[in-house]
Enzyme design. Structure first.
Site, short mmCIF file in Angstrom:
data_model
loop_
_atom_site.label_atom_id
_atom_site.label_comp_id
_atom_site.label_asym_id
_atom_site.label_seq_id
_atom_site.Cartn_x
_atom_site.Cartn_y
_atom_site.Cartn_z
N ARG A 105 -12.66 12.48 -19.48
CA ARG A 105 -12.01 13.54 -20.25
C ARG A 105 -10.59 13.80 -19.73
O ARG A 105 -9.69 14.09 -20.51
CB ARG A 105 -12.84 14.83 -20.19
N ARG A 117 -5.53 19.04 -29.96
CA ARG A 117 -5.68 18.16 -28.80
C ARG A 117 -4.98 16.83 -29.02
O ARG A 117 -5.01 15.98 -28.11
CB ARG A 117 -7.16 17.91 -28.54
N ARG A 158 -23.03 21.69 -18.65
CA ARG A 158 -22.83 20.91 -19.88
C ARG A 158 -22.92 19.41 -19.58
O ARG A 158 -22.43 18.96 -18.54
CB ARG A 158 -21.46 21.22 -20.47
N ARG A 170 -18.97 24.78 -13.21
CA ARG A 170 -19.03 25.57 -14.45
C ARG A 170 -20.47 25.62 -14.97
O ARG A 170 -21.19 24.63 -14.99
CB ARG A 170 -18.14 24.93 -15.52
N LYS A 229 -8.76 27.52 -19.96
CA LYS A 229 -8.32 27.94 -21.31
C LYS A 229 -9.29 28.94 -21.92
O LYS A 229 -8.90 29.98 -22.43
CB LYS A 229 -8.22 26.74 -22.26
#
Ligand code: ADP
Ligand code: AMP
Length: 213
Positions: free
Chosen positions: A171, A88, A160, A127, A13
């Site tokens: 998540r 969300r 992260r 990531r 996204k």
């Protein structure tokens, strides 16, 4: 043009929202980035948000909605924006609709970047994020020019805390329970557009541009 990006955490996204923002000259608004900036600056909002984010849970709607509505009320949003990571939950989507209809405005497109769960865990572990300017990279697919250093601002890139494998599973569970119902919500409104997010990022972007025009 007002655009919402939907999709699982790690679907791409943010990567796509950044390119959309550049092409169409509208702000890219990421609620995750706003929370991370608040955490970095040690604000009260940041402190409250951190406890939820670290566990892979959603920050409560009452903190998130007012923050987002405040942001989209700023002058740079008058010609539109691309929302990344908001809404969300169904209540967040309803609050956004309510606020927009009060101003005679509406969302034009909800773009679902579709990536199966099995691809997600791999994406998230690769990531690397810049906590200063919000840029994201992927160690294999989208590496920075110099390892560990942000191309845009020269700051250090980090994994992260919430991208660690065990938090990613949580998540994903939260996504399926609380966020996925938004696909039905925006389908009913007739503005949902789905793109195959497993393609190369340039092809995903091509598909999105084909939709947005
Ligand atoms: P989200 O904002 O949905 O959480 P990101 O845009 O941060 O996801 O993307 C998650 C990770 O996957 C990042 O490391 C990013 O560089 C990488 N990525 C994004 N799009 C693609 C793609 N089409 N193919 C492979 N990797 C991608
Ligand atoms: P993201 O950068 O979009 O992956 O968001 C990171 C984390 O910030 C999420 O896992 C949530 O804890 C929190 N967050 C971001 N956006 C929202 C939102 N719209 N509602 C609730 N929590 C959010």
């Amino acid at each position: 043009m007002k655009i919402i990006m939907l999709g699982a955490p790690g679907a791409g996204k943010g990567t796509q929202a950044k390119m959309i923002a550049e092409k169409y000259g509208i702000p890219h608004i990421s609620t995750g980035d706003i929370f991370r900036a608040n955490i970095k600056n040690g604000t009260e909002l940041g402190m409250k948000a951190k406890s939820f984010m670290d566990k892979g849970e959603l920050v409560p709607d009452e903190l998130t909605v007012s923050m987002l509505l405040d942001r989209v009320g700023k002058p740079d949003c008058k010609d539109g924006y691309v929302l990344d990571g908001f809404p969300r939950t169904i209540p967040q989507a309803e609050e956004l609709d309510k606020a927009l209809s009060g101003r005679n405005e509406e969302i034009d497109f909800a773009v679902d970047v579709d990536v199966p769960d099995e691809n997600i865990v791999k994406r998230m572990s690769g990531r690397r994020a810049c906590l200063k300017c919000g840029a994201t990279y992927h160690m294999e697919h989208i590496p920075p020019r110099k390892e560990g250093v942000c191309d845009s601002c020269g700051s250090e890139l980090v994994l992260r805390d919430d991208d660690k494998a065990e938090t990613v599973q949580k998540r994903l569970q939260v996504y399926h329970e609380q966020t996925q119902p938004l696909i039905e919500f925006y389908t009913r409104k007739g503005i949902l557009k789905t793109v195959d997010g497993t393609q190369d990022m340039k092809d995903v972007f091509g598909a999105i541009v084909g939709i947005l025009g």
